[in-house]
Design an enzyme around this catalytic site. Structure first.
Site, PDB file in Angstrom:
ATOM      1  N   HIS A  70      17.878  29.228  15.008  1.00 43.67           N
ATOM      2  CA  HIS A  70      17.182  31.098  14.822  1.00 43.67           C
ATOM      3  C   HIS A  70      17.396  30.848  12.929  1.00 43.67           C
ATOM      4  CE1 HIS A  70      14.836  34.241  15.874  1.00 43.67           C
ATOM      5  NE2 HIS A  70      16.293  35.157  15.215  1.00 43.67           N
ATOM      6  N   THR A 117       3.122   2.159   7.756  1.00 50.68           N
ATOM      7  CA  THR A 117       3.966   1.595   7.259  1.00 50.68           C
ATOM      8  C   THR A 117       5.584   1.349   8.010  1.00 50.68           C
ATOM      9  OG1 THR A 117       3.707   2.693   5.214  1.00 50.68           O
ATOM     10  CG2 THR A 117       5.592   2.025   4.978  1.00 50.68           C
ATOM     11  N   ARG A 129     -10.519  12.708  14.011  1.00 49.70           N
ATOM     12  CA  ARG A 129     -11.011  12.221  16.631  1.00 49.70           C
ATOM     13  C   ARG A 129      -9.597  11.313  16.304  1.00 49.70           C
ATOM     14  NH1 ARG A 129     -13.121   7.242  17.927  1.00 49.70           N
ATOM     15  NH2 ARG A 129     -13.644   6.619  16.046  1.00 49.70           N
ATOM     16  N   GLY A 153     -13.346  11.822   7.757  1.00 53.02           N
ATOM     17  CA  GLY A 153     -12.343  13.114   8.563  1.00 53.02           C
ATOM     18  C   GLY A 153     -11.232  12.207   9.265  1.00 53.02           C
ATOM     19  N   ILE A 197      -7.385  10.021   5.831  1.00 52.45           N
ATOM     20  CA  ILE A 197      -7.392  10.568   4.210  1.00 52.45           C
ATOM     21  C   ILE A 197      -7.965  11.292   3.605  1.00 52.45           C
ATOM     22  CG2 ILE A 197      -7.487   9.093   1.863  1.00 52.45           C
ATOM     23  CD1 ILE A 197      -6.644   6.388   3.264  1.00 52.45           C
ATOM     24  N   ALA A 209       2.112  11.846  11.632  1.00 48.65           N
ATOM     25  CA  ALA A 209       1.950  13.001  10.358  1.00 48.65           C
ATOM     26  C   ALA A 209       1.610  12.868   9.828  1.00 48.65           C
ATOM     27  CB  ALA A 209       3.526  12.645   9.602  1.00 48.65           C
ATOM     28  N   THR A 242       0.579  -1.197  -0.167  1.00 52.44           N
ATOM     29  CA  THR A 242       0.066   0.119   0.206  1.00 52.44           C
ATOM     30  C   THR A 242       0.511   1.363   0.192  1.00 52.44           C
ATOM     31  OG1 THR A 242      -1.653  -1.115   1.409  1.00 52.44           O
ATOM     32  CG2 THR A 242      -1.624   1.066   1.277  1.00 52.44           C
ATOM     33  N   CYS A 243       1.676   1.151   0.836  1.00 54.84           N
ATOM     34  CA  CYS A 243       2.351   2.477   1.229  1.00 54.84           C
ATOM     35  C   CYS A 243       3.503   2.836  -0.569  1.00 54.84           C
ATOM     36  CB  CYS A 243       4.011   2.010   2.069  1.00 54.84           C
ATOM     37  SG  CYS A 243       4.935   3.854   2.047  1.00 54.84           S
ATOM     38  N   GLY A 303     -12.566   5.234   6.921  1.00 56.92           N
ATOM     39  CA  GLY A 303     -11.191   3.687   7.110  1.00 56.92           C
ATOM     40  C   GLY A 303     -10.597   2.594   6.526  1.00 56.92           C
TER      41      GLY A 303
HETATM   42  P1  NDP Z   1      -9.486   6.768   9.203  1.00 59.05           P
HETATM   43  O1  NDP Z   1      -9.383   5.718  10.412  1.00 59.05           O
HETATM   44  O2  NDP Z   1      -7.982   8.255  10.083  1.00 59.05           O
HETATM   45  O3  NDP Z   1     -10.198   7.840   9.259  1.00 59.05           O
HETATM   46  C1  NDP Z   1     -11.985   7.500   9.368  1.00 59.05           C
HETATM   47  C2  NDP Z   1     -12.832   8.347   8.645  1.00 59.05           C
HETATM   48  O4  NDP Z   1     -14.013   7.699   8.623  1.00 59.05           O
HETATM   49  C3  NDP Z   1     -13.199   9.193  10.226  1.00 59.05           C
HETATM   50  O5  NDP Z   1     -12.949  10.364  10.484  1.00 59.05           O
HETATM   51  C4  NDP Z   1     -15.027   8.245  10.963  1.00 59.05           C
HETATM   52  O6  NDP Z   1     -15.334   9.175  11.508  1.00 59.05           O
HETATM   53  C5  NDP Z   1     -14.746   8.138   9.428  1.00 59.05           C
HETATM   54  N1  NDP Z   1     -16.112   6.958   9.694  1.00 59.05           N
HETATM   55  C6  NDP Z   1     -15.884   5.702  10.179  1.00 59.05           C
HETATM   56  N2  NDP Z   1     -16.679   5.120   9.440  1.00 59.05           N
HETATM   57  C7  NDP Z   1     -17.994   5.668   9.448  1.00 59.05           C
HETATM   58  C8  NDP Z   1     -19.200   5.383   7.687  1.00 59.05           C
HETATM   59  N3  NDP Z   1     -18.802   4.202   8.501  1.00 59.05           N
HETATM   60  N4  NDP Z   1     -19.651   6.510   7.575  1.00 59.05           N
HETATM   61  C9  NDP Z   1     -19.417   7.621   7.516  1.00 59.05           C
HETATM   62  N5  NDP Z   1     -17.773   7.782   8.418  1.00 59.05           N
HETATM   63  C10 NDP Z   1     -17.284   6.927   8.988  1.00 59.05           C
HETATM   64  O7  NDP Z   1      -9.128   5.890   8.042  1.00 59.05           O
HETATM   65  P2  NDP Z   1      -8.850   6.067   6.970  1.00 59.05           P
HETATM   66  O8  NDP Z   1      -9.746   6.025   5.848  1.00 59.05           O
HETATM   67  O9  NDP Z   1      -8.525   7.674   6.949  1.00 59.05           O
HETATM   68  O10 NDP Z   1      -7.292   6.000   6.910  1.00 59.05           O
HETATM   69  C11 NDP Z   1      -6.878   4.828   6.851  1.00 59.05           C
HETATM   70  C12 NDP Z   1      -5.607   4.717   7.919  1.00 59.05           C
HETATM   71  O11 NDP Z   1      -4.807   5.074   6.612  1.00 59.05           O
HETATM   72  C13 NDP Z   1      -4.897   5.780   8.991  1.00 59.05           C
HETATM   73  O12 NDP Z   1      -5.837   4.831  10.029  1.00 59.05           O
HETATM   74  C14 NDP Z   1      -3.798   5.882   8.356  1.00 59.05           C
HETATM   75  O13 NDP Z   1      -3.635   4.013   9.631  1.00 59.05           O
HETATM   76  C15 NDP Z   1      -3.607   4.734   7.806  1.00 59.05           C
HETATM   77  N6  NDP Z   1      -3.216   6.418   6.862  1.00 59.05           N
HETATM   78  C16 NDP Z   1      -1.735   7.191   6.661  1.00 59.05           C
HETATM   79  C17 NDP Z   1      -1.098   8.070   6.465  1.00 59.05           C
HETATM   80  C18 NDP Z   1      -0.615   8.933   7.396  1.00 59.05           C
HETATM   81  O14 NDP Z   1       0.640   7.902   8.141  1.00 59.05           O
HETATM   82  N7  NDP Z   1      -0.214  10.981   6.595  1.00 59.05           N
HETATM   83  C19 NDP Z   1      -1.636   8.345   5.691  1.00 59.05           C
HETATM   84  C20 NDP Z   1      -3.150   8.320   5.309  1.00 59.05           C
HETATM   85  C21 NDP Z   1      -4.260   6.648   5.921  1.00 59.05           C
HETATM   86  P3  NDP Z   1     -14.802   8.756  13.259  1.00 59.05           P
HETATM   87  O15 NDP Z   1     -13.616   9.437  13.171  1.00 59.05           O
HETATM   88  O16 NDP Z   1     -15.904   9.664  13.866  1.00 59.05           O
HETATM   89  O17 NDP Z   1     -14.570   8.058  13.821  1.00 59.05           O
END
Ligand code: NDP
Length: 463
Positions: free
Chosen positions: A440, A316, A210, A181, A184, A346, A45-46, A267
């Site tokens: 600085h 990763t 969150r 939110g 990604i 990050a 994936t990464c 997610g």
């Molecule tokens: P996240 O878990 O970060 O966020 C999922 C979001 O979707 C949350 O805002 C969640 O809401 C919301 N959500 C979950 N289920 C539902 C649903 N059924 N209906 C509506 N909204 C929903 O997942 P991402 O997909 O953004 O990323 C996946 C993972 O990939 C991350 O957790 C991280 O581990 C990895 N990642 C890391 C990155 C980095 O290191 N920079 C970059 C991208 C991905 P709520 O807040 O209410 O739970």
């Protein structure tokens, strides 16, 4: 090290992503006979559809602000710059292919046998390759198959993209709707806003990210709104319909949003479907992740699992360290369990986020804390007339003054936090931060010049 064996291999690794490749190469270098299977391109994936191409897209979108603010630094931009997403993503794919090639070469040079097809378990020592139908046996098996994006069960879900699809887009949509939110959603909302799209986010909560420190969440939420992203909070997507070449999203049972493109970022889940885990007796937890102990060993003695498929800390570098710890423990000369505490992370929003250790909220559950916090306009922004702020915060355990958390939103936060993570991991105190002389003029110097304790009730706005 395994000696003479009744099996075809000492180790069979399923999944050639970050964790699997590291474990395979190290185990082979320790003398094990290793094979690895991958159903997609080598790299996981990464490299193929995550961090690497995403970071290039962040770089591309950052030019928008550079063009906008350049006149303040004496530049004249002759005409409105234009952006070609299709051409740009072709270059990105070339780089992804180059990196995938390096992974392949490294596996080859380490003596790992590659099988470029999906593998499933037949039993605890037997793996079937799904394309060729071949079966092979191994003394030990490592599962490192990662995760997959969640897709909601709503009408029209198939009209939406998942993050994998973003890297194959050919043009920037005029209007884009992003669901979620988290990491990604926030990263791509700002990428596409920077590339010129009108972006709206549909998020079921109130402030994004969150799990992060509340000040980080507030800062990122406010910045996104200021850059023109329409954030619909407490909002749930019910359905997507195609109408006259556009997509119509129904939200909260009523209002609709007309858009050109929908991205689901709600997610990810461990990718265990059809892997034959039941046949091998490998147990899953209630979220479908493979249950492992601190050494990444599953419920079956000769099977281990690392990375996102175990849903511990889905990053990763963590998968790489879990894979390395597995190889050291099982085929090397020392037993080691990767410690998941104080791992920095990050989020590549604009400005980005860098965090390590406990949030203020989590720290307060178990200890008395002192908070040091600053919110300021970075020097570069002042001349450019850019109002966006940088936030830096240290969470300090009151009893011994150890810095237990650091949270930054601002330019270069991911670079800064990597260095701060050494100090936090080492358990350094606020006094030791203070004894460190500043560099600085930098943003990061604030981390060693924070003198006033922050009293939350007095100042709560980040304005
Ligand atoms: P996240 O878990 O970060 O966020 C999922 C979001 O979707 C949350 O805002 C969640 O809401 C919301 N959500 C979950 N289920 C539902 C649903 N059924 N209906 C509506 N909204 C929903 O997942 P991402 O997909 O953004 O990323 C996946 C993972 O990939 C991350 O957790 C991280 O581990 C990895 N990642 C890391 C990155 C980095 O290191 N920079 C970059 C991208 C991905 P709520 O807040 O209410 O739970």
């Amino acid at each position: 090290m395994a000696g003479e064996s009744e099996y075809d291999y000492d180790l069979f690794v399923i999944g050639a992503g970050s964790g699997g490749v590291r474990a395979a190469r190290m185990s082979s270098n320790y003398g094990a006979r290793v094979a690895i299977a991958e159903g997609d391109r080598i790299g996981g994936t990464c490299v193929i559809r995550g961090c690497v191409p995403k970071k290039f897209m962040v770089y591309a979108s950052e030019y928008a602000k550079a063009f906008e603010t350049a006149p303040a630094y004496g530049w004249t931009i002759p005409e409105k710059p234009t952006f070609d997403l299709g051409a740009f993503l072709c270059s990105v794919q070339e780089e992804v292919s180059r990196l995938s090639g390096i992974y392949r070469r490294n596996l080859h040079n380490s003596g790992v046998e590659m099988m470029e097809e999906r593998a499933v378990l037949e039993d605890a020592h037997t793996v079937r390759l799904t394309k060729s139908g071949k079966t092979v046996t191994a003394d030990k098996i490592l599962i490192a198959v990662g995760g997959r994006p969640n897709e909601p069960e709503i009408p029209g879900a198939d009209l939406a993209m998942i993050s994998d699809d973003v890297f194959h887009m050919t043009e920037v949509p005029k209007h884009m709707t992003i669901i979620g939110g988290g990491f990604i959603a926030c990263e791509f909302a700002q990428v596409f806003r920077g590339l010129g799209a009108d972006v709206c986010m549909i998020y079921r909560g109130d402030i994004v990210l969150r799990g992060f420190d509340d000040d980080v969440r507030t800062q990122v939420t406010e910045t996104m709104k200021k850059t023109g992203i329409h954030l619909y909070t407490h909002a749930t997507l019910d359905a997507i319909e195609e109408k006259d070449g556009r997509l119509v999203c129904t939200v909260n049972g009523g209002p609709t949003i007309e858009t050109d493109s929908v991205l689901m970022a709600i997610g990810r889940h461990p990718w265990t479907d059809g892997l034959g885990l039941e046949a091998a007796g490998v147990e899953l937890d209630e979220n479908g992740a493979i249950k492992v102990d601190e050494y990444s060993r599953t419920s079956v003695d000769n099977i281990w699992a690392v990375g996102d498929v175990t849903d511990r800390l889905n990053l990763t570098p963590v998968a790489i360290r879990e894979g390395a710890a597995f190889a050291d423990t099982v085929f090397g000369d020392h037993e080691i369990a990767f410690n998941h505490e104080n791992v920095a992370a990050a989020v590549f929003t604009q400005p980005p986020v860098g965090v390590v250790g406990l949030t203020e909220h989590d720290a307060r559950q178990t200890m008395e804390v002192d908070i040091y916090r600053t919110v300021f306009r970075p020097m570069k922004n002042v001349l450019a007339g850019d109002e966006s702020r940088t936030m830096m915060k240290l969470v300090v355990r009151r009893s011994d003054q150890v810095v237990v958390g650091c949270h930054i939103v601002g330019p270069d936060a991911p670079e800064i936090i990597q260095a701060v993570a050494i100090a936090v991991k080492a358990g350094l105190t606020k006094r030791q931060f203070d004894q460190t002389c500043a560099v600085h003029p930098t943003l990061a110097e604030e981390l060693v010049t924070l003198r006033e304790k922050y009293v939350p009730d007095e100042v709560h706005s980040l304005e």
